[in-house]
Design an enzyme around this catalytic site. Structure first.
Site, PDB file in Angstrom:
ATOM      1  N   GLY A 190     107.595  73.431  43.188  1.00  0.00           N
ATOM      2  CA  GLY A 190     107.062  72.163  43.691  1.00  0.00           C
ATOM      3  C   GLY A 190     107.628  71.720  45.015  1.00  0.00           C
ATOM      4  N   GLY A 202      87.881 102.765  52.766  1.00  0.00           N
ATOM      5  CA  GLY A 202      87.706 103.694  51.655  1.00  0.00           C
ATOM      6  C   GLY A 202      89.018 104.059  51.001  1.00  0.00           C
ATOM      7  CG  ASN A 203      92.670 105.735  52.709  1.00  0.00           C
ATOM      8  OD1 ASN A 203      92.366 106.076  53.835  1.00  0.00           O
ATOM      9  ND2 ASN A 203      93.153 106.595  51.822  1.00  0.00           N
ATOM     10  CB  SER A 204      90.858  99.434  49.926  1.00  0.00           C
ATOM     11  OG  SER A 204      91.009  98.953  51.231  1.00  0.00           O
ATOM     12  CG  HIS A 223      89.590  94.378  49.116  1.00  0.00           C
ATOM     13  ND1 HIS A 223      90.956  94.558  49.148  1.00  0.00           N
ATOM     14  CD2 HIS A 223      89.072  95.463  49.743  1.00  0.00           C
ATOM     15  CE1 HIS A 223      91.243  95.686  49.769  1.00  0.00           C
ATOM     16  NE2 HIS A 223      90.117  96.257  50.141  1.00  0.00           N
ATOM     17  CG  ASP A 258      93.140  92.616  47.349  1.00  0.00           C
ATOM     18  OD1 ASP A 258      92.087  92.547  46.689  1.00  0.00           O
ATOM     19  OD2 ASP A 258      93.250  93.320  48.364  1.00  0.00           O
TER      20      ASP A 258
END
Length: 522
Positions: free
Chosen positions: A303, A245-247, A142, A172
């Site tokens: 499944g 901003g830490n992501s 992201h 992610d």
């Protein structure tokens, strides 16, 4: 003559008195200072302070080791084209007169003509860390999603443009590459499974654009899920401060190993509220290795559809503690169908690993080797047994898959409806017309036609239009079968229903428990 000597004597005496006073004052000051220094030395040499200094030194050493490999990321959004919407005022002459001002005329004309406009998506910022000295960087998907240009700022302030981007939105995770002729400092991905709740961790990144920031905390929980997110995996929870901003930045243990990727926060204020989430390093490493090797991530698949067990469901399945997942559906022709899985099976272990909940089950299964056979321990009808299954590759689209159905066919015309008073519902046999109206793929089960307000069914969340496919371990296709199954349920004082509801082109199944009042159907 003697009288003339008095002033000198007095002066000498006064001087002596002042000197003695000053000496005593200085001695008192020195004594207090010495006492303070002694107390400080005793405090600093105490075992408690020694441990605190050791911890502080550990933080300092880990930070010195980690910061050179942490990067800041800035993105420039893509340019997109959008057709302007037509004016909401139509050809209203009054509104056109109002907007006759030149400042508004162009805007109105543009709206009415449906012109295409170009605008740039907003850029963003985040963090990342170097995992290969050749310039390979790990971060969140992201952070770089839909970016036209990605700029990496190293710890020394130099900037590089990313030349290759590989992403996996489902986890992610993103892997970036910059070109450099020198070897860059790197961080090692550690084993998050060895981390325990209460272990110290440091979070690195660029919160609010403040580069090279460090915060500290502990591992608050493991196996945490994000209920409002499309990310299905488990997360590490920490109270180390993570902000916008830490992501993408690393969550590091006191050995200097990355144990997670800072990813999200649970907040009501928009900023740090004490709950931060990180992708476990083991999962990020598994994804990153595949992205680097093949550019895509292949996941294993069995499944089934499943449901996490709560305390009530655990009781209904004769489990002392809630653990594992219950199978709510088996996909037709899937590995699970071929292995003999059934609705109502409780999965306890996969390849020797205990299953805690649905996210844990998903995380374990996804990382199995495609095409390999594994043993899965289940609980069926109160007895544990092992099933062997050969896992397949997870399809990209699961929406069109159909579950196995014990289809009894449309019910006969005898006794088309009934009331179950101790549950608080009215039911009806399924007919072909009802199957089509409800959008169900099978005619097995009985349909709920009404739910009494404040009844046991209402408390359990049952609604009209839901289909009851099972009661306990018995499949029901008719009202008669439902009534027979309820006799057994009344003896236990509790009914376990498998209910299904149509969602688009498929149905969603879940188990619910109903506490019975003892009032039999009339």
């Amino acid at each position: 003559m003697k009288l003339q000597k008095w002033p000198s004597v007095l002066l000498v005496g006064a001087a002596t008195f002042l000197a003695v006073g000053i000496t005593h004052q200085l001695n008192g000051t020195n004594y207090a200072a010495a006492q303070t220094q002694l107390q400080r030395a005793e405090t600093q040499n105490s075992p408690a302070f020694s441990k605190a200094y050791e911890l502080s030194d550990a933080f300092r050493q880990v930070s010195k080791h980690t910061l050179p490999a942490v990067v800041s990321i800035k993105t420039r959004g893509k340019v997109v084209r959008q057709t302007a919407r037509r004016s909401p005022f139509g050809n209203d002459p009054l509104m056109r007169q109002f907007f006759d001002d030149p400042r508004f005329r162009d805007f109105l004309d543009q709206q009415e003509n449906g012109r295409e406009r170009e605008y740039r998506m907003p850029g963003g910022q985040g963090s990342g860390f170097i995992i290969d000295s050749s310039g390979v960087i790990l971060t969140n998907n992201h952070v770089v999603d839909d970016a036209e240009e990605i700029i990496i700022e190293l710890a020394d302030g130099r900037e590089f443009t990313v030349v290759d981007v590989k992403t996996d939105p489902r986890s992610d995770v993103a892997v970036l590459k910059i070109e450099t002729k020198e070897e860059l400092p790197i961080l090692v991905l550690g084993d998050d499974e060895q981390m325990e709740i209460g272990d110290w961790v440091l979070a690195f990144g660029s919160p609010f654009g403040l580069n090279r920031s460090v915060t500290q905390g502990i591992i608050s929980a493991k196996g945490r899920g994000m209920t409002s997110s499309s990310l299905p995996q488990e997360f590490l929870q920490t109270d180390a401060a993570i902000n916008p901003g830490n992501s993408g930045g690393p969550l590091v243990n006191l050995r200097g190993e990355v144990v997670g990727i800072n990813t999200a926060i649970s907040t009501r204020s928009g900023g740090y509220d004490g709950v931060s989430l990180a992708i476990p390093a083991s999962h990020a490493k598994w994804v990153a290795n595949q992205l680097r090797n093949t550019g895509e991530v292949r996941r294993a698949y069995v499944g089934i559809t499943m449901q996490e067990l709560n305390a009530d469901l655990a009781k209904a399945f004769d489990l002392k503690i809630p653990r594992g997942v219950v199978v709510t559906g088996v996909v037709k022709d899937s590995p699970a169908a071929q292995a003999g899985f059934r609705e109502g099976d409780v999965i306890l272990e996969v390849d020797g690993r205990r299953i805690a909940n649905d996210r844990n089950m998903l995380g374990v299964v996804e990382r199995l080797t495609i095409g390999q056979k594994y043993e899965i321990k289940i609980l069926r009808d109160g007895r544990e047994r092992n099933l062997k299954i050969t896992v397949a590759e997870r399809p990209n689209d699961l929406s069109g898959l159909e579950n196995n159905e014990s289809d009894g066919g449309p019910a006969s015309e005898d006794e088309q409806s009934a009331e179950i008073n101790d549950v608080g519902i009215s039911i009806q046999n399924l007919t072909e017309d009802l199957v089509n109206q409800l959008g169900m793929s099978s005619s097995s089960g009985v349909v709920i036609t009404s739910v009494e307000s404040n009844s046991a069914a209402d408390d359990a969340g049952l609604e009209a239009g839901m289909v009851i496919a099972r009661v306990g371990n018995r499949t029901v296709n008719t009202i008669a079968e439902m009534e027979n199954a309820m006799k057994t349920a009344r003896q236990a004082g509790r009914a376990l229903f498998l209910v299904k509801v149509s969602r688009g082109n498929s149905s969603v199944s879940r188990f619910v428990t109903i506490k019975l009042t003892g009032q039999d159907r009339n």
